[in-house]
Scaffold this motif. Structure first.
Motif, PDB file in Angstrom:
ATOM      1  N   ASP A  36       0.861  -1.184   0.000  1.00 52.71           N
ATOM      2  CA  ASP A  36       0.000   0.000   0.000  1.00 52.71           C
ATOM      3  C   ASP A  36       0.896   1.231   0.000  1.00 52.71           C
ATOM      4  O   ASP A  36       1.681   1.430   0.937  1.00 52.71           O
ATOM      5  N   PRO A  37       0.794   2.074  -1.016  1.00 47.77           N
ATOM      6  CA  PRO A  37       1.678   3.251  -1.060  1.00 47.77           C
ATOM      7  C   PRO A  37       1.479   4.197   0.122  1.00 47.77           C
ATOM      8  O   PRO A  37       2.393   4.904   0.525  1.00 47.77           O
ATOM      9  N   ARG A  38       0.293   4.201   0.733  1.00 52.66           N
ATOM     10  CA  ARG A  38       0.037   5.079   1.884  1.00 52.66           C
ATOM     11  C   ARG A  38       0.836   4.630   3.099  1.00 52.66           C
ATOM     12  O   ARG A  38       1.143   5.443   3.962  1.00 52.66           O
ATOM     13  N   ILE A  39       1.159   3.360   3.179  1.00 51.27           N
ATOM     14  CA  ILE A  39       1.991   2.859   4.274  1.00 51.27           C
ATOM     15  C   ILE A  39       3.457   3.145   3.973  1.00 51.27           C
ATOM     16  O   ILE A  39       4.165   3.736   4.787  1.00 51.27           O
ATOM     17  N   ALA A  40       3.910   2.757   2.796  1.00 54.17           N
ATOM     18  CA  ALA A  40       5.312   2.963   2.418  1.00 54.17           C
ATOM     19  C   ALA A  40       5.700   4.441   2.453  1.00 54.17           C
ATOM     20  O   ALA A  40       6.841   4.784   2.756  1.00 54.17           O
ATOM     21  N   GLU A  41       4.748   5.306   2.176  1.00 55.01           N
ATOM     22  CA  GLU A  41       5.002   6.749   2.150  1.00 55.01           C
ATOM     23  C   GLU A  41       5.530   7.283   3.475  1.00 55.01           C
ATOM     24  O   GLU A  41       6.255   8.268   3.513  1.00 55.01           O
ATOM     25  N   ASN A  42       5.162   6.635   4.574  1.00 57.08           N
ATOM     26  CA  ASN A  42       5.527   7.124   5.903  1.00 57.08           C
ATOM     27  C   ASN A  42       6.559   6.262   6.614  1.00 57.08           C
ATOM     28  O   ASN A  42       6.753   6.403   7.821  1.00 57.08           O
ATOM     29  N   LEU A  43       7.206   5.369   5.859  1.00 59.87           N
ATOM     30  CA  LEU A  43       8.221   4.501   6.437  1.00 59.87           C
ATOM     31  C   LEU A  43       9.555   4.706   5.733  1.00 59.87           C
ATOM     32  O   LEU A  43       9.633   5.323   4.672  1.00 59.87           O
ATOM     33  N   ARG A  44      10.596   4.152   6.327  1.00 62.73           N
ATOM     34  CA  ARG A  44      11.920   4.243   5.734  1.00 62.73           C
ATOM     35  C   ARG A  44      11.932   3.583   4.361  1.00 62.73           C
ATOM     36  O   ARG A  44      11.111   2.706   4.071  1.00 62.73           O
ATOM     37  N   SER A 162      15.446  16.503   8.202  1.00 57.21           N
ATOM     38  CA  SER A 162      16.147  15.283   8.612  1.00 57.21           C
ATOM     39  C   SER A 162      15.741  14.045   7.811  1.00 57.21           C
ATOM     40  O   SER A 162      16.346  12.989   7.966  1.00 57.21           O
ATOM     41  N   ILE A 163      14.734  14.170   6.956  1.00 52.25           N
ATOM     42  CA  ILE A 163      14.216  13.039   6.180  1.00 52.25           C
ATOM     43  C   ILE A 163      14.301  13.371   4.696  1.00 52.25           C
ATOM     44  O   ILE A 163      13.942  14.475   4.281  1.00 52.25           O
ATOM     45  N   VAL A 164      14.739  12.398   3.917  1.00 46.35           N
ATOM     46  CA  VAL A 164      14.688  12.510   2.461  1.00 46.35           C
ATOM     47  C   VAL A 164      13.773  11.402   1.970  1.00 46.35           C
ATOM     48  O   VAL A 164      14.020  10.219   2.197  1.00 46.35           O
ATOM     49  N   LYS A 165      12.683  11.785   1.348  1.00 51.41           N
ATOM     50  CA  LYS A 165      11.738  10.820   0.792  1.00 51.41           C
ATOM     51  C   LYS A 165      11.342  11.310  -0.591  1.00 51.41           C
ATOM     52  O   LYS A 165      10.936  12.464  -0.746  1.00 51.41           O
ATOM     53  N   HIS A 166      11.513  10.469  -1.580  1.00 48.65           N
ATOM     54  CA  HIS A 166      11.211  10.820  -2.969  1.00 48.65           C
ATOM     55  C   HIS A 166      11.947  12.097  -3.386  1.00 48.65           C
ATOM     56  O   HIS A 166      11.379  12.990  -4.005  1.00 48.65           O
ATOM     57  N   ASN A 167      13.196  12.174  -2.978  1.00 44.87           N
ATOM     58  CA  ASN A 167      14.088  13.295  -3.301  1.00 44.87           C
ATOM     59  C   ASN A 167      13.612  14.638  -2.761  1.00 44.87           C
ATOM     60  O   ASN A 167      14.014  15.686  -3.263  1.00 44.87           O
TER      61      ASN A 167
END
Length: 180
Positions: A36-44, A162-167
């Motif tokens: 589920d992309p909604r879960i992966a979106e908020n995880l490492r 402190s977080i990099v997600k999807h650049n």
């Protein structure tokens, strides 16, 4: 032999809900709820999306071999629908542990995650030499921040960029619960 402290079954104060050790039989449910992309979106980024059968098998093999941290399946009515894990730290942080969790989207908004986080915190403080349990959530994950607040965790800091997600760079929020 597996340490029974790291593979407990923890009952939650909700009918049909408990935390228990992972099993290889959980692979289909793990794929169903983790993909589920909604879960992966908020995880490492180590949590894959899409989440495949191969990913589930790899994870379950890791869980079968791990002997240091606490990893439990979030079970609702006999089905694994999420995960709660505690990573025990070492060296100068040896009395600290980090908690992480995710829950399948059909079970959101029912108070299940808050109950699980509260129960795991109680268990860790009662059975391990841990005085500080903490979690880091993405700034955009307001639901997870609310779970922690309802479970008695306090906001200690906003970690800027402190977080990099999807650049993209994001802030994160550091929550902690102190024992004693």
């Amino acid at each position: 032999m597996t340490d029974p402290l790291l593979t407990p079954t923890l009952e939650l104060p909700l009918p049909g809900v408990r935390l228990r050790p992972w099993s290889f039989a959980d692979a289909p449910a793990l794929v169903e709820y983790a993909n589920d992309p909604r879960i992966a979106e908020n995880l490492r980024d180590t949590f894959p999306y899409p989440y495949t059968q191969q990913d589930a098998e790899f994870y379950l093999c890791l869980m079968a071999d791990q002997q240091r941290d606490l990893h439990l399946a979030f079970e609702v009515e006999g089905k694994a629908v999420g995960s709660v894990g505690v990573h025990f730290k070492t060296d100068v942080r040896r009395r600290s542990a980090e908690i992480g969790y995710w829950l399948g989207q059909p079970y959101w908004g029912r108070g299940l995650t808050t109950a699980a986080v509260q129960r795991v915190a109680e268990y860790v403080f009662a059975h391990f030499d841990v005085c500080r349990l903490y979690a880091v959530v993405f700034e955009t994950n307001l639901a997870s921040a609310r779970v922690l607040e309802k479970a008695g965790f306090e906001l200690e800091a906003v970690l800027r960029k402190s977080i990099v997600k999807h650049n993209q760079m994001f802030d994160s929020r550091l929550y902690a619960k102190i024992n004693g």
